[in-house]
Design a protein around this motif. Structure first.
Motif, PDB file in Angstrom:
ATOM      1  N   GLY A 102      18.528  54.436  40.610  1.00  0.00           N
ATOM      2  CA  GLY A 102      18.635  55.177  41.860  1.00  0.00           C
ATOM      3  C   GLY A 102      18.460  54.333  43.110  1.00  0.00           C
ATOM      4  N   ILE A 103      17.991  53.105  42.937  1.00  0.00           N
ATOM      5  CA  ILE A 103      17.749  52.261  44.102  1.00  0.00           C
ATOM      6  C   ILE A 103      18.565  50.969  43.997  1.00  0.00           C
ATOM      7  CG2 ILE A 103      15.451  53.184  44.537  1.00  0.00           C
ATOM      8  CD1 ILE A 103      14.299  50.734  43.135  1.00  0.00           C
ATOM      9  N   CYS A 104      18.709  50.303  45.139  1.00  0.00           N
ATOM     10  CA  CYS A 104      19.455  49.040  45.186  1.00  0.00           C
ATOM     11  C   CYS A 104      18.485  47.914  44.859  1.00  0.00           C
ATOM     12  CB  CYS A 104      20.057  48.839  46.572  1.00  0.00           C
ATOM     13  SG  CYS A 104      21.156  50.170  47.088  1.00  0.00           S
ATOM     14  N   THR A 105      18.661  47.315  43.699  1.00  0.00           N
ATOM     15  CA  THR A 105      17.718  46.293  43.245  1.00  0.00           C
ATOM     16  C   THR A 105      18.332  44.911  43.095  1.00  0.00           C
ATOM     17  OG1 THR A 105      18.207  46.841  40.942  1.00  0.00           O
ATOM     18  CG2 THR A 105      16.371  48.014  41.985  1.00  0.00           C
ATOM     19  N   ILE A 106      19.618  44.789  43.307  1.00  0.00           N
ATOM     20  CA  ILE A 106      20.309  43.536  43.035  1.00  0.00           C
ATOM     21  C   ILE A 106      20.544  42.779  44.325  1.00  0.00           C
ATOM     22  CG2 ILE A 106      22.337  42.481  41.987  1.00  0.00           C
ATOM     23  CD1 ILE A 106      22.663  45.027  40.322  1.00  0.00           C
ATOM     24  N   PRO A 107      19.916  41.638  44.525  1.00  0.00           N
ATOM     25  CA  PRO A 107      20.068  40.892  45.785  1.00  0.00           C
ATOM     26  C   PRO A 107      21.511  40.497  46.090  1.00  0.00           C
ATOM     27  CG  PRO A 107      18.211  40.066  44.531  1.00  0.00           C
ATOM     28  CD  PRO A 107      18.942  41.013  43.630  1.00  0.00           C
ATOM     29  N   THR A 108      22.296  40.237  45.057  1.00  0.00           N
ATOM     30  CA  THR A 108      23.686  39.831  45.281  1.00  0.00           C
ATOM     31  C   THR A 108      24.590  41.030  45.526  1.00  0.00           C
ATOM     32  OG1 THR A 108      24.194  39.926  42.926  1.00  0.00           O
ATOM     33  CG2 THR A 108      23.428  37.798  43.813  1.00  0.00           C
ATOM     34  N   LEU A 109      24.060  42.231  45.406  1.00  0.00           N
ATOM     35  CA  LEU A 109      24.823  43.473  45.582  1.00  0.00           C
ATOM     36  C   LEU A 109      25.940  43.607  44.551  1.00  0.00           C
ATOM     37  CD1 LEU A 109      25.125  43.560  49.484  1.00  0.00           C
ATOM     38  CD2 LEU A 109      23.375  44.607  48.049  1.00  0.00           C
ATOM     39  N   MET A 110      25.766  42.971  43.403  1.00  0.00           N
ATOM     40  CA  MET A 110      26.819  43.008  42.396  1.00  0.00           C
ATOM     41  C   MET A 110      26.218  43.219  41.020  1.00  0.00           C
ATOM     42  SD  MET A 110      30.054  40.503  42.255  1.00  0.00           S
ATOM     43  CE  MET A 110      29.114  39.079  41.758  1.00  0.00           C
ATOM     44  N   PRO A 111      26.421  44.403  40.423  1.00  0.00           N
ATOM     45  CA  PRO A 111      25.923  44.664  39.078  1.00  0.00           C
ATOM     46  C   PRO A 111      26.553  43.734  38.043  1.00  0.00           C
ATOM     47  CG  PRO A 111      26.489  46.704  40.189  1.00  0.00           C
ATOM     48  CD  PRO A 111      27.020  45.581  41.034  1.00  0.00           C
ATOM     49  N   GLN A 112      25.978  43.739  36.868  1.00  0.00           N
ATOM     50  CA  GLN A 112      26.487  42.928  35.767  1.00  0.00           C
ATOM     51  C   GLN A 112      27.791  43.510  35.235  1.00  0.00           C
ATOM     52  OE1 GLN A 112      24.964  40.078  34.570  1.00  0.00           O
ATOM     53  NE2 GLN A 112      23.499  40.313  36.251  1.00  0.00           N
ATOM     54  N   SER A 113      28.534  42.701  34.540  1.00  0.00           N
ATOM     55  CA  SER A 113      29.819  43.146  34.001  1.00  0.00           C
ATOM     56  C   SER A 113      29.644  44.271  32.987  1.00  0.00           C
ATOM     57  CB  SER A 113      30.566  41.977  33.354  1.00  0.00           C
ATOM     58  OG  SER A 113      29.779  41.421  32.311  1.00  0.00           O
ATOM     59  N   GLY A 114      28.488  44.347  32.371  1.00  0.00           N
ATOM     60  CA  GLY A 114      28.262  45.388  31.374  1.00  0.00           C
ATOM     61  C   GLY A 114      27.821  46.709  31.962  1.00  0.00           C
ATOM     62  N   ASP A 115      27.618  46.762  33.277  1.00  0.00           N
ATOM     63  CA  ASP A 115      27.254  48.016  33.932  1.00  0.00           C
ATOM     64  C   ASP A 115      28.513  48.867  34.140  1.00  0.00           C
ATOM     65  OD1 ASP A 115      24.833  46.133  35.750  1.00  0.00           O
ATOM     66  OD2 ASP A 115      24.433  47.625  34.176  1.00  0.00           O
ATOM     67  N   TYR A 116      28.373  49.916  34.923  1.00  0.00           N
ATOM     68  CA  TYR A 116      29.484  50.849  35.118  1.00  0.00           C
ATOM     69  C   TYR A 116      30.334  50.410  36.296  1.00  0.00           C
ATOM     70  CZ  TYR A 116      26.277  53.616  32.300  1.00  0.00           C
ATOM     71  OH  TYR A 116      25.421  54.056  31.324  1.00  0.00           O
ATOM     72  N   TRP A 117      31.620  50.220  36.026  1.00  0.00           N
ATOM     73  CA  TRP A 117      32.549  49.770  37.075  1.00  0.00           C
ATOM     74  C   TRP A 117      33.769  50.670  37.113  1.00  0.00           C
ATOM     75  CZ3 TRP A 117      32.163  45.374  40.272  1.00  0.00           C
ATOM     76  CH2 TRP A 117      31.053  44.563  40.039  1.00  0.00           C
ATOM     77  N   GLY A 118      34.327  50.836  38.330  1.00  0.00           N
ATOM     78  CA  GLY A 118      35.620  51.473  38.458  1.00  0.00           C
ATOM     79  C   GLY A 118      36.731  50.482  38.211  1.00  0.00           C
ATOM     80  N   GLN A 119      37.961  50.938  38.331  1.00  0.00           N
ATOM     81  CA  GLN A 119      39.111  50.080  38.044  1.00  0.00           C
ATOM     82  C   GLN A 119      39.566  49.291  39.265  1.00  0.00           C
ATOM     83  OE1 GLN A 119      39.392  53.191  38.926  1.00  0.00           O
ATOM     84  NE2 GLN A 119      41.047  53.139  40.438  1.00  0.00           N
ATOM     85  N   GLY A 120      39.045  49.653  40.438  1.00  0.00           N
ATOM     86  CA  GLY A 120      39.369  48.930  41.651  1.00  0.00           C
ATOM     87  C   GLY A 120      40.502  49.554  42.446  1.00  0.00           C
ATOM     88  N   THR A 121      40.484  49.285  43.751  1.00  0.00           N
ATOM     89  CA  THR A 121      41.570  49.722  44.630  1.00  0.00           C
ATOM     90  C   THR A 121      41.920  48.563  45.558  1.00  0.00           C
ATOM     91  OG1 THR A 121      42.283  51.449  46.194  1.00  0.00           O
ATOM     92  CG2 THR A 121      39.994  50.727  46.380  1.00  0.00           C
ATOM     93  N   GLN A 122      43.213  48.311  45.734  1.00  0.00           N
ATOM     94  CA  GLN A 122      43.687  47.142  46.471  1.00  0.00           C
ATOM     95  C   GLN A 122      43.683  47.403  47.972  1.00  0.00           C
ATOM     96  OE1 GLN A 122      45.083  43.925  45.218  1.00  0.00           O
ATOM     97  NE2 GLN A 122      44.641  43.545  47.382  1.00  0.00           N
ATOM     98  N   VAL A 123      43.118  46.444  48.703  1.00  0.00           N
ATOM     99  CA  VAL A 123      43.142  46.463  50.168  1.00  0.00           C
ATOM    100  C   VAL A 123      43.845  45.208  50.643  1.00  0.00           C
ATOM    101  CG1 VAL A 123      41.748  46.321  52.260  1.00  0.00           C
ATOM    102  CG2 VAL A 123      41.059  47.856  50.402  1.00  0.00           C
ATOM    103  N   GLY A 124      44.857  45.383  51.474  1.00  0.00           N
ATOM    104  CA  GLY A 124      45.567  44.254  52.048  1.00  0.00           C
ATOM    105  C   GLY A 124      45.523  44.325  53.562  1.00  0.00           C
ATOM    106  N   VAL A 125      45.184  43.221  54.210  1.00  0.00           N
ATOM    107  CA  VAL A 125      45.099  43.168  55.670  1.00  0.00           C
ATOM    108  C   VAL A 125      46.018  42.055  56.147  1.00  0.00           C
ATOM    109  CG1 VAL A 125      43.604  42.967  57.675  1.00  0.00           C
ATOM    110  CG2 VAL A 125      42.699  43.924  55.539  1.00  0.00           C
ATOM    111  N   PHE A 126      46.982  42.390  56.988  1.00  0.00           N
ATOM    112  CA  PHE A 126      47.923  41.393  57.481  1.00  0.00           C
ATOM    113  C   PHE A 126      47.722  41.186  58.981  1.00  0.00           C
ATOM    114  CE2 PHE A 126      50.882  44.215  59.645  1.00  0.00           C
ATOM    115  CZ  PHE A 126      50.633  45.436  59.039  1.00  0.00           C
ATOM    116  N   SER A 127      48.003  39.961  59.413  1.00  0.00           N
ATOM    117  CA  SER A 127      47.796  39.610  60.826  1.00  0.00           C
ATOM    118  C   SER A 127      49.087  39.771  61.613  1.00  0.00           C
ATOM    119  CB  SER A 127      47.297  38.177  60.929  1.00  0.00           C
ATOM    120  OG  SER A 127      48.202  37.308  60.306  1.00  0.00           O
TER     121      SER A 127
END
Length: 127
Positions: A102-127
């Protein structure tokens, strides 16, 4: 089994905004912290943000502070990442993830690969 699904990605001009959503498959989203991470082409995945279950703990990577805002609507089972002032360097696949805590405990803000992950969504930014 917790299942996370991201949405809201797209292509936007530099300086523009996007809002990403992370929806959970279970009604217990309100009990868990959600992390946002991103992976740019050719680069390692990096943590972006975390919001605790009660929104009392919110953390950001230095690269997005002041531009990104994370929030949650537990009634809708959804966590949001509002991104403003986007730079081309923000181009990446964005993922939401959780350790199940329930709390944010990871200093890198990135859970381990074995935790729960979504499939991702693509963001593209053009200049």
């Amino acid at each position: 089994q917790l299942r996370l699904v991201e949405s809201g990605g797209g292509l936007v001009q530099a300086g523009g905004s996007l809002r990403l959503s992370c929806t959970a498959s279970v009604e217990s989203l309100a009990q868990i912290a959600i992390y946002w991470s991103r992976q740019a082409p050719g680069r390692e995945r990096e943590g972006v943000s975390c919001i605790s279950s009660g929104s009392t703990m919110i953390q950001y990577a230095d690269s997005v502070k002041g531009r990104f805002t994370v929030s949650r609507d537990n009634a809708r089972n959804t966590v949001y990442l509002q991104m403003t002032g986007l730079h081309p360097e923000d181009t990446a696949v964005y993922y939401c993830a959780s350790t199940g805590d329930g709390i944010c405990t990871i200093p890198t803000l990135m859970p381990q690969s074995g935790d729960y992950w979504g499939q991702g969504t693509q963001v593209g930014v053009f200049s």
